[in-house]
Every structure is written in structure tokens, then in C-alpha cells.
Design a protein around this motif. Sequence first.
Motif, short mmCIF file in Angstrom:
data_model
loop_
_atom_site.label_atom_id
_atom_site.label_comp_id
_atom_site.label_asym_id
_atom_site.label_seq_id
_atom_site.Cartn_x
_atom_site.Cartn_y
_atom_site.Cartn_z
N ILE A 127 1.70 -15.01 -10.78
CA ILE A 127 2.18 -13.96 -9.87
C ILE A 127 2.76 -14.57 -8.60
O ILE A 127 3.82 -14.15 -8.11
N ILE B 163 6.58 -6.15 -0.79
CA ILE B 163 5.22 -6.20 -1.35
C ILE B 163 4.84 -4.86 -1.95
O ILE B 163 4.22 -4.79 -3.03
N GLN B 164 5.20 -3.75 -1.29
CA GLN B 164 4.88 -2.43 -1.83
C GLN B 164 5.64 -2.16 -3.12
O GLN B 164 5.09 -1.58 -4.06
N MET C 76 6.60 -4.42 -5.27
CA MET C 76 5.95 -5.24 -6.28
C MET C 76 4.64 -4.60 -6.75
O MET C 76 4.35 -4.55 -7.95
N ARG C 77 3.87 -4.08 -5.80
CA ARG C 77 2.53 -3.57 -6.12
C ARG C 77 2.57 -2.22 -6.84
O ARG C 77 1.81 -2.00 -7.79
N PHE C 78 3.44 -1.33 -6.41
CA PHE C 78 3.40 0.04 -6.93
C PHE C 78 4.48 0.35 -7.98
O PHE C 78 4.31 1.29 -8.75
N LEU D 91 5.19 -4.52 -10.66
CA LEU D 91 4.13 -5.21 -11.39
C LEU D 91 3.39 -4.32 -12.40
O LEU D 91 3.10 -4.79 -13.52
N PRO D 92 3.03 -3.07 -12.06
CA PRO D 92 2.33 -2.27 -13.08
C PRO D 92 3.13 -2.11 -14.37
O PRO D 92 2.58 -2.21 -15.47
#
Length: 225
Positions: free
Chosen positions: A40, A132-133, A135-137, A140-141
Motif C-alpha cells: 500500500i 488520502i480520502q 484512496m481510503r473511501f 482502495l475499497p
Amino acid sequence: MLENFSFRAIVEYLPLFGQGLFTTVWLSLLSFAGALAVGIVLVAMNLQPARLFRLPAKAFIDAVRATPLLAQLYFLYFGLPRLGFILPELVVGILALSLNSGAYIAEIIRAGMLSIHRGQVEAGIASGMTFIQRMRFVILPQAFKVTIPPLLGQAIVLVKDSALLSLISVAELTRAGQLLASDRFMPAEGFMTIAAFYLLLYYGLKGLAALSAYWLRLAPTGGRT
């Protein structure tokens, strides 16, 4: 053909094989978790527009994928003490497996991320999400959902690669077979038992990969923007 094959010796050494199997399983789990973290981080660096982050990540991935795991393991085991870092054999083994598999996992995750429709990323940007948001929301999921089967395939490779840790005296499954072969001079019994246990691990992970593929076929796919 099996008249000289000693099943009794295998039974006597089963506790040692059981302990080696347990060690192989838990160090593989720790190594895979570390490889996911490394992958990651490498993907995040590789997707940055700044060359300061992108070039080191690409160089690391290329270097790891171009060299044998055994050379990397020996470099960490013999090279780190020369630099003043003395680590236990288990830590060195987990570190080597994590870094090696992390480079491959980075490419798997990157391929999964590139499969996400560009419109979803642009929608996140339009909504005011930071990198980053997004990627996170958003990214990446969905990327992990697509990459579960190849990630499990890489997990199978990692479990088999863990056999190399016997070369630095880690008491895992292959080391148990080596001890039987050297103590009783029974290499056939030792290494055939190792192969049988690795076969069980392989089919267990292969079953998980099949279940994940079946789940992905049943899971609803998100709409594309």
C-alpha cells in the motif's frame, strides 16, 4: 518401493512437524500483513506526481522483483549485522518475506486501482476529497475487492517461499523435515512429509481463493460514474 519407508519415524516426529506447521502459518500471516502494508505504501508513493516519491518506489519494486528472494534473505541476515542492526532470525525472515511480497502486492494493487473508472476519482475530486480520502473511501475499497483472488495467489507463493527461512535456522515446517532427514538419515520420509503438509496448506488457500472468486461473482458491482 516403500519397503524401506519408515512411517514410524514420521509418527515420532509429528509433534516437531506440528510445531513447524504452526510456525509456518503464523509467520506467513505476519509476513502477508507486512507485505500488504509495504504494498500500500509503495502504491501510494508510485502514484504520486512528484518524482521524489515515485522514483524510489519504482526502483525498489524493480530491484526486488529482479533479484532472488534467497539473495535478499542473505543480504538481510548477513548484511544488517555489518551495519550494526542485529535482529533475531524470525524477524529477519518476516522482514524479508514482507519486503519481497510487498513489491509484488504493490503491482497487484496498482493494477486493481487502475481498473477503477476515472469518473469515480473525478467525482471524489469534485466533492472536495483529499488524495488520502479518495484512496481510503473510493479507490482502495474497490481495488481490494478486485484484487482478492490475485492477493490470495500471492499468499500461496509467500507460504511456499517461507521454506527458505530454514536456511537461517528458523524452526518452521521445512526445518522439521531437515531435522528428521539429518537425525535419522531418512531424507525421503522428511521431505515427503514436508511436501504433504505444504500440499494441505496449498489446497486450503486455493479453497479460499475459489470462495473469494465465487463471492465476487455474486457481489453487486458498483455503478460507474
